[in-house]
Write a protein that holds these residues in place. Structure first.
Motif, short mmCIF file in Angstrom:
data_model
loop_
_atom_site.label_atom_id
_atom_site.label_comp_id
_atom_site.label_asym_id
_atom_site.label_seq_id
_atom_site.Cartn_x
_atom_site.Cartn_y
_atom_site.Cartn_z
N LYS A 52 0.72 -1.23 0.10
CA LYS A 52 0.18 -0.01 0.02
C LYS A 52 0.79 1.44 -0.03
CE LYS A 52 -3.59 2.19 2.55
NZ LYS A 52 -4.08 2.32 4.09
N GLN A 53 1.74 1.40 0.71
CA GLN A 53 2.69 2.39 1.04
C GLN A 53 3.54 2.53 -0.54
OE1 GLN A 53 5.02 1.50 4.27
NE2 GLN A 53 3.56 2.50 5.96
N ALA A 54 4.12 1.36 -0.85
CA ALA A 54 4.64 1.63 -2.26
C ALA A 54 3.94 1.97 -3.36
CB ALA A 54 5.55 0.22 -2.51
N GLY A 55 2.69 1.64 -3.29
CA GLY A 55 1.54 2.03 -4.35
C GLY A 55 1.27 3.54 -4.40
N THR A 56 1.32 4.19 -2.93
CA THR A 56 0.93 5.59 -3.05
C THR A 56 2.34 6.32 -3.40
OG1 THR A 56 1.23 5.33 -0.71
CG2 THR A 56 -0.97 5.18 -1.41
N THR A 57 3.40 5.75 -2.72
CA THR A 57 4.63 6.57 -3.12
C THR A 57 5.20 6.38 -4.44
OG1 THR A 57 5.31 6.07 -0.57
CG2 THR A 57 7.02 6.69 -2.12
N LEU A 58 5.06 5.66 -5.10
CA LEU A 58 5.56 5.27 -6.66
C LEU A 58 5.19 6.31 -7.67
CD1 LEU A 58 7.43 3.52 -8.24
CD2 LEU A 58 5.50 2.07 -8.82
N PRO A 59 3.76 6.78 -7.69
CA PRO A 59 3.48 7.93 -8.47
C PRO A 59 4.08 9.21 -8.19
CG PRO A 59 1.40 6.69 -7.78
CD PRO A 59 2.62 6.22 -7.05
N ASN A 60 4.41 9.29 -7.24
CA ASN A 60 4.92 10.51 -6.70
C ASN A 60 6.32 10.54 -7.08
OD1 ASN A 60 2.71 11.68 -5.38
ND2 ASN A 60 3.15 10.83 -3.58
N ILE A 61 7.06 9.61 -6.97
CA ILE A 61 8.42 9.34 -7.48
C ILE A 61 8.57 9.37 -8.90
CG2 ILE A 61 10.49 7.73 -7.26
CD1 ILE A 61 9.82 9.19 -4.50
N LEU A 62 7.46 9.09 -9.43
CA LEU A 62 7.69 8.87 -10.92
C LEU A 62 7.62 10.48 -11.61
CD1 LEU A 62 5.51 5.81 -12.02
CD2 LEU A 62 8.12 6.26 -12.07
N ASN A 63 6.99 11.37 -11.05
CA ASN A 63 6.72 12.77 -11.19
C ASN A 63 7.50 13.54 -10.11
OD1 ASN A 63 4.74 12.26 -13.07
ND2 ASN A 63 3.25 12.31 -11.58
N HIS A 64 8.99 13.17 -9.99
CA HIS A 64 9.91 13.84 -9.02
C HIS A 64 10.27 15.27 -9.39
CE1 HIS A 64 12.52 12.53 -11.98
NE2 HIS A 64 13.33 13.44 -11.94
N PHE A 65 9.90 15.59 -10.66
CA PHE A 65 10.15 17.04 -10.83
C PHE A 65 9.18 17.93 -10.20
CE2 PHE A 65 9.09 20.85 -13.36
CZ PHE A 65 10.43 21.60 -13.48
N TYR A 66 8.00 17.58 -10.01
CA TYR A 66 6.83 18.29 -9.23
C TYR A 66 7.20 18.34 -7.81
CZ TYR A 66 4.14 18.04 -13.55
OH TYR A 66 3.85 18.10 -14.98
N ILE A 67 7.73 17.47 -7.29
CA ILE A 67 8.08 17.32 -5.70
C ILE A 67 9.32 18.26 -5.59
CG2 ILE A 67 8.93 15.89 -3.93
CD1 ILE A 67 7.51 13.68 -5.07
N ILE A 68 10.10 18.21 -6.51
CA ILE A 68 11.35 19.30 -6.28
C ILE A 68 10.94 20.65 -6.43
CG2 ILE A 68 13.56 20.02 -7.20
CD1 ILE A 68 14.05 16.93 -8.11
N ILE A 69 9.97 21.04 -7.31
CA ILE A 69 9.50 22.20 -7.35
C ILE A 69 8.58 22.72 -6.32
CG2 ILE A 69 8.02 23.66 -8.70
CD1 ILE A 69 10.62 23.43 -10.11
N ILE A 70 7.89 21.95 -5.68
CA ILE A 70 6.93 22.39 -4.57
C ILE A 70 8.06 22.51 -3.46
CG2 ILE A 70 4.98 21.24 -3.05
CD1 ILE A 70 3.99 20.04 -5.54
N VAL A 71 8.75 21.54 -3.07
CA VAL A 71 9.82 21.68 -1.99
C VAL A 71 10.64 22.85 -2.21
CG1 VAL A 71 11.53 20.60 -0.83
CG2 VAL A 71 9.61 19.36 -1.21
N PHE A 72 11.02 23.26 -3.39
CA PHE A 72 11.82 24.40 -3.48
C PHE A 72 11.20 25.52 -3.26
CE2 PHE A 72 13.99 27.34 -6.54
CZ PHE A 72 15.11 27.42 -5.72
N PHE A 73 9.87 25.74 -3.70
CA PHE A 73 8.91 27.00 -3.39
C PHE A 73 8.86 27.15 -2.01
CE2 PHE A 73 4.67 28.39 -2.55
CZ PHE A 73 4.82 29.76 -3.14
N PHE A 74 8.34 26.09 -1.17
CA PHE A 74 8.40 26.11 0.27
C PHE A 74 9.71 26.53 0.86
CE2 PHE A 74 4.41 23.35 -0.11
CZ PHE A 74 3.63 24.34 0.60
N LEU A 75 10.76 25.92 0.55
CA LEU A 75 11.84 26.68 1.09
C LEU A 75 12.24 27.98 0.70
CD1 LEU A 75 14.23 23.39 0.46
CD2 LEU A 75 13.66 24.18 2.62
N LEU A 76 12.09 28.30 -0.48
CA LEU A 76 12.38 29.84 -0.67
C LEU A 76 11.47 30.77 0.10
CD1 LEU A 76 12.72 29.87 -4.63
CD2 LEU A 76 14.31 30.52 -2.80
#
Length: 122
Positions: free
Chosen positions: A77-101
């Motif tokens: 279950k955890q891998a199933g919910t995490t895998l789509p987020n890892i495949l779209n890692h660009f969006y994660i980096i942009i969101i986290v970078f926005f929050f850090l800024l």
């Protein structure tokens, strides 16, 4: 002459001669502790965002696919919910970078209110 100028410069930065700007918040007031508390929270959240970035980017696709296929039910279950987020890692980096800024620039503005502008950049 040079020694006299150096001596005057040393007098200016003694602790008793510290002059507040008109916008500085005096130490020990309620507003100073409010800004200091918000600053601590911002540093804490920025650390959490940095940890999330390292944690999510260190997960490998192969490891997640193996867990999704042969792990326990919770791991699947955890891998199933995490895998789509890892495949779209660009969006994660942009969101986290926005929050850090956002956190770091807000922290800079709070430091400008707490301390002199020249000290807050350090």
């Amino acid at each position: 002459m040079l020694l006299h100028e150096l001596n005057l410069g040393m007098r200016e930065f003694q602790p008793g001669n510290f002059v507040y700007d008109a916008e500085d918040i005096p130490f020990g007031t309620l507003w100073w502790f409010f800004y200091a508390g918000i600053s601590c929270l911002l540093v804490l959240f920025a650390g959490i965002m940095s940890g999330l970035t390292l944690g999510l980017m260190s997960l490998g696709l192969v490891d997640l696919e193996i867990l999704q296929q042969s792990g326990s039910s919770t791991e699947k279950k955890q891998a199933g919910t995490t895998l789509p987020n890892i495949l779209n890692h660009f969006y994660i980096i942009i969101i986290v970078f926005f929050f850090l800024l956002t956190f770091w620039f807000t922290l800079q503005l709070l430091f400008c209110r707490l301390y002199r502008n020249s000290i807050s950049f350090l």
